[in-house]
Motif scaffolding. Structure first.
Motif, mmCIF file in Angstrom:
data_model
loop_
_atom_site.group_PDB
_atom_site.id
_atom_site.type_symbol
_atom_site.label_atom_id
_atom_site.label_comp_id
_atom_site.label_asym_id
_atom_site.label_seq_id
_atom_site.Cartn_x
_atom_site.Cartn_y
_atom_site.Cartn_z
ATOM 1 N N ALA A 258 0.829 -1.204 0.000
ATOM 2 C CA ALA A 258 0.000 0.000 0.000
ATOM 3 C C ALA A 258 0.867 1.260 0.000
ATOM 4 O O ALA A 258 0.514 2.276 -0.607
ATOM 5 C CB ALA A 258 -0.931 -0.004 1.206
ATOM 6 N N GLU A 263 -0.647 4.866 -1.452
ATOM 7 C CA GLU A 263 -1.959 4.916 -0.819
ATOM 8 C C GLU A 263 -1.845 5.430 0.611
ATOM 9 O O GLU A 263 -0.761 5.517 1.184
ATOM 10 C CB GLU A 263 -2.599 3.518 -0.844
ATOM 11 C CG GLU A 263 -2.869 2.991 -2.248
ATOM 12 C CD GLU A 263 -3.944 3.767 -2.976
ATOM 13 O OE1 GLU A 263 -4.702 4.491 -2.291
ATOM 14 O OE2 GLU A 263 -4.034 3.665 -4.205
ATOM 15 N N LEU A 267 -5.197 2.222 4.177
ATOM 16 C CA LEU A 267 -4.949 1.025 3.381
ATOM 17 C C LEU A 267 -3.733 0.265 3.893
ATOM 18 O O LEU A 267 -3.674 -0.958 3.776
ATOM 19 C CB LEU A 267 -4.768 1.396 1.907
ATOM 20 C CG LEU A 267 -6.001 1.929 1.183
ATOM 21 C CD1 LEU A 267 -5.848 1.765 -0.320
ATOM 22 C CD2 LEU A 267 -7.280 1.260 1.654
ATOM 23 N N GLN A 268 -2.752 0.978 4.449
ATOM 24 C CA GLN A 268 -1.632 0.279 5.075
ATOM 25 C C GLN A 268 -2.120 -0.611 6.210
ATOM 26 O O GLN A 268 -1.762 -1.791 6.291
ATOM 27 C CB GLN A 268 -0.618 1.289 5.627
ATOM 28 C CG GLN A 268 0.208 2.021 4.602
ATOM 29 C CD GLN A 268 1.289 2.848 5.269
ATOM 30 O OE1 GLN A 268 2.033 2.329 6.110
ATOM 31 N NE2 GLN A 268 1.382 4.117 4.928
ATOM 32 N N THR A 270 -5.188 -1.712 6.834
ATOM 33 C CA THR A 270 -6.045 -2.778 6.329
ATOM 34 C C THR A 270 -5.218 -3.880 5.690
ATOM 35 O O THR A 270 -5.511 -5.074 5.850
ATOM 36 C CB THR A 270 -7.053 -2.216 5.309
ATOM 37 O OG1 THR A 270 -7.763 -1.122 5.885
ATOM 38 C CG2 THR A 270 -8.054 -3.289 4.891
ATOM 39 N N SER A 271 -4.167 -3.504 4.982
ATOM 40 C CA SER A 271 -3.290 -4.489 4.359
ATOM 41 C C SER A 271 -2.592 -5.342 5.412
ATOM 42 O O SER A 271 -2.445 -6.559 5.257
ATOM 43 C CB SER A 271 -2.257 -3.783 3.478
ATOM 44 O OG SER A 271 -1.436 -4.709 2.807
ATOM 45 N N LEU A 310 -7.528 -1.851 -2.370
ATOM 46 C CA LEU A 310 -6.423 -2.791 -2.206
ATOM 47 C C LEU A 310 -6.373 -3.771 -3.373
ATOM 48 O O LEU A 310 -5.291 -4.186 -3.808
ATOM 49 C CB LEU A 310 -6.562 -3.549 -0.883
ATOM 50 C CG LEU A 310 -6.201 -2.761 0.372
ATOM 51 C CD1 LEU A 310 -6.520 -3.582 1.627
ATOM 52 C CD2 LEU A 310 -4.724 -2.379 0.379
ATOM 53 N N SER A 315 -2.890 -5.760 -3.885
ATOM 54 C CA SER A 315 -2.707 -6.412 -2.592
ATOM 55 C C SER A 315 -3.697 -7.546 -2.384
ATOM 56 O O SER A 315 -3.467 -8.434 -1.576
ATOM 57 C CB SER A 315 -2.857 -5.397 -1.458
ATOM 58 O OG SER A 315 -1.784 -4.481 -1.470
ATOM 59 N N CYS A 332 -5.222 -13.524 -1.150
ATOM 60 C CA CYS A 332 -4.011 -12.773 -1.471
ATOM 61 C C CYS A 332 -3.050 -13.698 -2.202
ATOM 62 O O CYS A 332 -3.279 -14.901 -2.323
ATOM 63 C CB CYS A 332 -3.336 -12.246 -0.197
ATOM 64 S SG CYS A 332 -4.362 -11.183 0.832
ATOM 65 N N ASN A 338 1.330 -9.137 0.148
ATOM 66 C CA ASN A 338 1.312 -7.678 0.036
ATOM 67 C C ASN A 338 2.151 -7.150 -1.117
ATOM 68 O O ASN A 338 2.530 -5.994 -1.125
ATOM 69 C CB ASN A 338 1.814 -7.063 1.348
ATOM 70 C CG ASN A 338 0.890 -7.381 2.475
ATOM 71 O OD1 ASN A 338 -0.170 -6.805 2.589
ATOM 72 N ND2 ASN A 338 1.273 -8.335 3.298
ATOM 73 N N THR A 340 3.069 -5.617 -4.703
ATOM 74 C CA THR A 340 2.372 -4.679 -5.576
ATOM 75 C C THR A 340 2.314 -5.255 -6.984
ATOM 76 O O THR A 340 3.311 -5.724 -7.519
ATOM 77 C CB THR A 340 3.104 -3.329 -5.602
ATOM 78 O OG1 THR A 340 3.173 -2.847 -4.264
ATOM 79 C CG2 THR A 340 2.379 -2.325 -6.472
#
Length: 353
Positions: A258, A263, A267-268, A270-271, A310, A315, A332, A338, A340
């Motif tokens: 993220a 972002e 979002l960080q 949540t990731s 995401l 992600s 995922c 995570n 990109t």
């Protein structure tokens, strides 16, 4: 005739109330009628959590001897749901704006239905054990749960310990501080860590200070922020500090996708939550939507938008909201959830299970 299993002699449910007093605040425990204590307004919440933790530590039981205390009381702690189900957990709940705190055993279903509550991991109650001096020279082995579980447990605890109004930026800092603190409840965060999180430096620290969760201290070293945490319940973490620091580094890597996509901090966070609750082999995960929103500091209606974003940055490969259960299921990339990627190969959708 149906026989009912008798309730254990000592029910694992404790409640403390913070009452106003001319000299400050009085901590009243329903289980300690002769031990009411005066606390300052700045330390009242921390004192309540520490008092509840002491009760739980003195009544440790095997999982098969624990029952849902919410069910025993007619499930009056939450709105109606489909019934008790799932493993029994230790649930920390807040009522009346933080004037009443309750720690009790509750099944998974009751835990998910209880508002302003979070599961307290068992590792928060276990006493840390130091290795014998005779083997200090040996290569140390990590003890306790892995990085994913440590981060997931801490996110769950912070959801109850911090006010709902705390931003995602402040929650990211709180996560790093809680995992990196020393035995004096102090933490030193290098500016490099804060820059890597792409945080607006003053504001999140100010939020945590106003919530009386920490206070910043003067640092004699340039390029770092020093803080003292004011939540004594964090002293109950069983993993040793090197293991907790390793988990904090894992959380930084989990939010990397993220950050590199430019972002925001929501979002960080949540990731990180998704990575902590995903299977490392398959990349799949599942969690209650309302609990995920509470741990990520986002309103429930904004969670689908965050998951879509995401998926756009790569992600997530897919996610779905199950209307019958209220759970979010996602997928995922295995082993590295995570990374990109281009949005062309990713999709997000809301559907039925």
């Amino acid at each position: 005739m149906r026989l009912r299993t008798p309730c254990p002699a000592t029910a694992r449910a404790w409640t403390v109330e913070l009452r106003s007093h001319p000299d400050g605040i009085t901590l009243v425990c329903l289980h300690c009628p002769h031990d009411n204590s005066h606390v300052s307004p700045t330390s009242a919440r921390a004192a309540a959590l520490a008092h509840l933790a002491r009760h739980a530590r003195t009544d440790l039981r095997a999982s098969h001897l624990r029952i849902c205390q919410c069910h025993e009381r007619g499930c009056r702690w939450h709105p109606r749901h489909r019934g008790c189900a799932g493993p029994v957990r230790l649930l920390l709940a807040r009522e009346r704006g933080g004037r009443v705190w309750r720690l009790a055993d509750a099944c998974t279903a009751c835990s998910a239905a209880t508002e302003q509550a979070a599961v307290v991991p068992d590792t928060m109650l276990a006493s840390p054990q130091r290795p014998p001096d005779a083997v200090h020279h040996r290569r140390r082995q990590a003890r306790g749960p892995g990085d994913r579980i440590r981060v997931a447990e801490m996110l769950s605890y912070l959801a109850a310990a911090l006010p709902h109004s705390i931003s995602a930026e402040a929650r990211l800092i709180a996560l790093q501080c809680a995992l990196r603190m020393d035995s004096r409840m102090r933490v030193r965060l290098p500016m490099g860590v804060l820059r890597s999180l792409r945080l607006n430096i003053p504001q999140p620290w100010r939020e945590l200070e106003q919530a009386r969760w920490l206070r910043t201290l003067h640092s004699t070293r340039p390029g770092e922020v020093v803080a003292e945490l004011q939540d004594p319940a964090l002293l109950g973490q069983s993993p040793s500090r090197p293991d907790r620091q390793h988990a904090a580094d894992w959380a930084l890597r989990a939010g990397h996708g993220a950050r590199t996509a430019g972002e925001d901090t929501l979002l960080q966070l949540t990731s990180i939550h998704l990575a902590a609750h995903s299977d490392p082999e398959t990349g799949r995960g599942q969690a209650e939507a309302d609990r995920m929103a509470r741990e990520c500091g986002v309103e429930g209606q904004d969670l689908p938008n965050a998951l879509d974003r995401l998926a756009t940055i790569g992600s997530l490969t897919q996610w779905q909201l199950c209307p019958n259960t209220g759970d979010v299921q996602w997928s995922c990339t295995p082993h590295n959830p995570n990374r990109t990627a281009n949005a062309d190969g990713c999709s997000s959708f809301e559907g039925k299970c």
